[in-house]
Structures are given as C-alpha cells and as structure tokens.
Design an enzyme around this catalytic site. Structure first.
Site, short mmCIF file in Angstrom:
data_model
loop_
_atom_site.label_atom_id
_atom_site.label_comp_id
_atom_site.label_asym_id
_atom_site.label_seq_id
_atom_site.Cartn_x
_atom_site.Cartn_y
_atom_site.Cartn_z
N SER A 112 0.82 -1.22 0.00
CA SER A 112 0.00 0.00 0.00
C SER A 112 0.85 1.26 0.00
CB SER A 112 -0.90 0.02 1.25
OG SER A 112 -1.41 1.32 1.45
N TYR A 137 -2.11 5.79 -5.64
CA TYR A 137 -3.23 6.60 -6.10
C TYR A 137 -2.66 7.51 -7.19
CZ TYR A 137 -5.63 5.06 -1.86
OH TYR A 137 -6.21 4.29 -0.88
N LYS A 249 -7.55 -0.66 -9.84
CA LYS A 249 -8.29 -1.24 -8.70
C LYS A 249 -9.49 -0.37 -8.39
CE LYS A 249 -7.64 -2.69 -3.87
NZ LYS A 249 -8.28 -1.73 -2.99
#
Ligand SMILES: Cc1cc2nc3c(=O)[nH]c(=O)nc-3n(C[C@H](O)[C@H](O)[C@H](O)COP(=O)(O)O)c2cc1C
Length: 352
Positions: A112, A137, A249
């Site tokens: 992550s 992101y 995702k």
C-alpha cells in the site's frame, strides 16, 4: 490459561477483535470500517451461486491450484490486497512480515502506498521469491506518484496497482454512523504516509514516526493529497511514465472497464474498497460478469476482492471469470492473532 483454538476465519476475526479492541479501539474501527449494508450485500452476492458437483469423475488428473498473474506463476489464486495497516498492528516492519509469508506461500502481495513502512525500506527487504505489486493513487501532486513509480521500478515490483475508487473521503461519505472511525492514523491524515515526498506543493517535513504517532480526525494535507479528483487523462499520463504493467483497482461497471481497455491497462481488480468508499456500490461479485464481458477479446486479466472468505467464494469468483482473488482484512486479523504485543498508538484528543 488454555491455548485458544483458532481455526476458521471467523475465529481469527473474533480473536483479533478482542485483542485489538483491548489495546486500541481506534485501530479496530479503522480496520472494520465500511458501510454495513454494502458489506453484507457483498457477502450475500456469494450466496446467490451454487456449485454444481461433477460425479463419477474420479479419473480426472489431480487438481492443481497453480495459476499465473500477468505472466508470473503463483501457487494459488489467492493474493493480498493493499492495506495501510500491517505496520499498525504488528510492528514497524509489519509489511515485511506479510512479504515474507507471501514468498513462503508462493503468492503475491500488493504493497500500500500509504503504508507507514516506506517503499525504500519495504523494497530493499523483499525476499527474492515472492511477487510484489505496488499500489498507488493518482496523487494530487504528480511528483508523489512518480516517487512511488520510480521506487517500484528500482526494487523490482512487477506491476503498479492504481486505486481509482477513492475520489472523496470515506469518513463523511460512506461509513454508517456506528462504524465511523473517530480517528485515522496520523501518518495518513497529516503526513499522507512517508511515501509522499510533497505535501501542499512543498517537500514534506520529515519527522520520526513511532511512539509519538497519534490518531487524528479526518483532515490534514496528507489526506487531501490522497483523496483528490483524478481523471482518465491522469492515467494516460501515468502510462507515458512507466513500462510497468498497470492494474486498475476499483472498477465496478462495464462502462469503466471499456474505458480501461481503451486506456491500455493490463489488469482490472474488481473491488469496492471493502465497502469503505461508496455506499450502495454493487458487490464486486455481482459486477464481475459485466466487467468480464466488457474486456472480452483483450488480454486484460480480471481479479476480484471484497469479502472473499472461503474456498467456495474463490471457486465462484473464478467460475465467473476472475483470474485470482485478493483478500485484505483476513491478513490483518492473522497478524493480530499472532501478535503478543499490539502496537499502542494514542488518540490525539483525550476524553474522546
Ligand atoms: C485497514 C484497511 C486499509 C486499506 N488501505 C487500502 C489502501 O491503502 N489502498 C487500497 O487500494 N485499498 C485499501 N484498502 C482496501 C483493500 O485493499 C480491499 O480492497 C478491501 O479491504 C476488500 O477486501 P476484504 O473484504 O478482504 O477486506 C484497505 C482496506 C482496509 C481494511
């Protein structure tokens, strides 16, 4: 005290809840956050399918659970979705522990971008025989995205997972009142994780993490950096910056899947972020057939996460066209159950 028998995933969840709540109720709220109805519909979606038995087929070859993801062999079609939480539960090296188990079990983990263990530290400790993808992101400041991409390339991550389902904060948007975590880890809300080199357009002030870390309400420059409005153009930009395969995702519709095909991605992870983002989002399993149909005739691989909790759940996802499934919270429960001393983080305001 008698040894507790922890066998099923339900046992793991129960014992993890007891242990974590005993030490740190914010952490439990954070892990379990998610709209209850959305989550229960995700579970119910699996119950809408039955497995038809084949009979008198004893001579079929011994079944194998091996498969490949983006050309890499894995021993079973069960991979690990990204979460920011292993370091919060286990130790400052929590992600490295998960990486070690992944290598031992012959599968794949997604790291992550908002882990508290930065990508340099995580990447430089990777066991050689596991497969690692790096989640990112499309950050407000593109320099932050590039920071992650360059390090993912440097440390041999095999793909980038671009999470596209978090345009706005989940605190105010989606979580039912009982589930609202009062606090998020400060490294997410304030510093936006050690992986973010820039906050508010300026180089991030480096300061030590650890015992001083607090749980803070939703706010802060790190939070704004993550929850921003990104576009297909930003994805097109990312494609020009790296040769790593890209997995999107958070796709749940045929329309988005078709745009993903156009954008030239290599994989789609059908996911609703565990019900932590949009209330009323379709269950990933219900969305899967539409996504599979939309990518038909391409080489795009489709995966699924969200409340996958048993072998039969996995069969169903694969029978509907998923190449592999991913799991998140169960890994966190396992870490907590095996941990004697849970991390102790403090709330930022006393009395709350
Ligand atoms: C504590 C926690 C943190 C998460 N952090 C991230 C993250 O940093 N990036 C991301 O793409 N998804 C994140 N997710 C979503 C998971 O990757 C996954 O999509 C979701 O939890 C569904 O899987 P599960 O039902 O097996 O938990 C997080 C989930 C949890 C529970």
């Amino acid at each position: 005290m008698a040894e507790e028998i922890v066998k099923t995933l339900n046992d793991f969840e129960m014992v993890a809840k007891r242990k974590i709540c005993h030490e740190n109720r914010w952490l439990w709220n954070y892990i379990s956050a998610g709209d209850e109805k959305t989550r229960s519909e995700m579970r119910a979606a699996f119950q809408k399918y039955w497995l038809q038995p084949n009979v008198l087929t004893a001579r079929v070859a011994v079944p194998s659970t091996w498969t490949t993801v983006l050309g890499q062999p894995i021993r079973m079609p069960i991979c690990i979705s990204p979460t920011s939480a292993p370091t919060l539960i286990d130790s400052p090296d929590g992600d490295a522990l998960v990486a070690k188990v992944v290598a031992e079990r012959g599968t794949l983990m997604v790291y992550s971008s908002v882990s508290k263990m930065n990508i340099e530290k995580f990447g430089s400790k990777l066991p050689p025989n596991g497969i690692y993808w790096a989640q990112t992101y499309l950050f407000r400041d593109k320099r932050n995205t590039l920071h992650l991409v360059r390090h993912a390339e440097k440390y041999g991550f095999k793909a980038l997972v671009v999470t596209v389902d978090s345009p706005i904060d989940f605190g105010s948007n989606s979580v039912s009142v009982d589930d609202v975590p009062d606090y998020l880890p400060e490294h997410v809300t304030e510093d936006g994780s050690p992986n973010l080199a820039f906050l508010d357009g300026k180089p991030r002030e480096k300061r030590p993490y650890g015992e001083t870390e607090l749980w803070t309400p939703f706010s802060g420059p790190g939070y704004k950096e993550i929850f921003c409005v990104s576009t297909w153009e930003d994805l097109a930009w990312l494609k020009t910056q790296t040769k790593l395969p890209i997995v999107l995702k958070g796709i749940l519709t045929a329309k988005a899947a078709k745009l993903a095909v156009k954008a030239g991605v290599d994989g789609i992870l059908v996911s609703s972020h565990g019900g932590r983002q949009l209330v009323g989002a379709p269950p990933p399993l219900a969305a899967l057939p539409d996504v599979i149909e939309a990518v038909k005739g391409t080489n795009i691989e489709v995966y699924l996460d969200g409340e996958v909790r048993s072998g039969s759940d996995i069969f169903k996802a694969i029978a509907l066209g998923a190449r592999a499934v991913f799991i998140a919270r169960p890994i966190l429960w396992g870490l907590a159950v095996n941990q004697h001393q849970l991390m102790k983080l403090k709330p930022s305001r006393s009395g709350d």
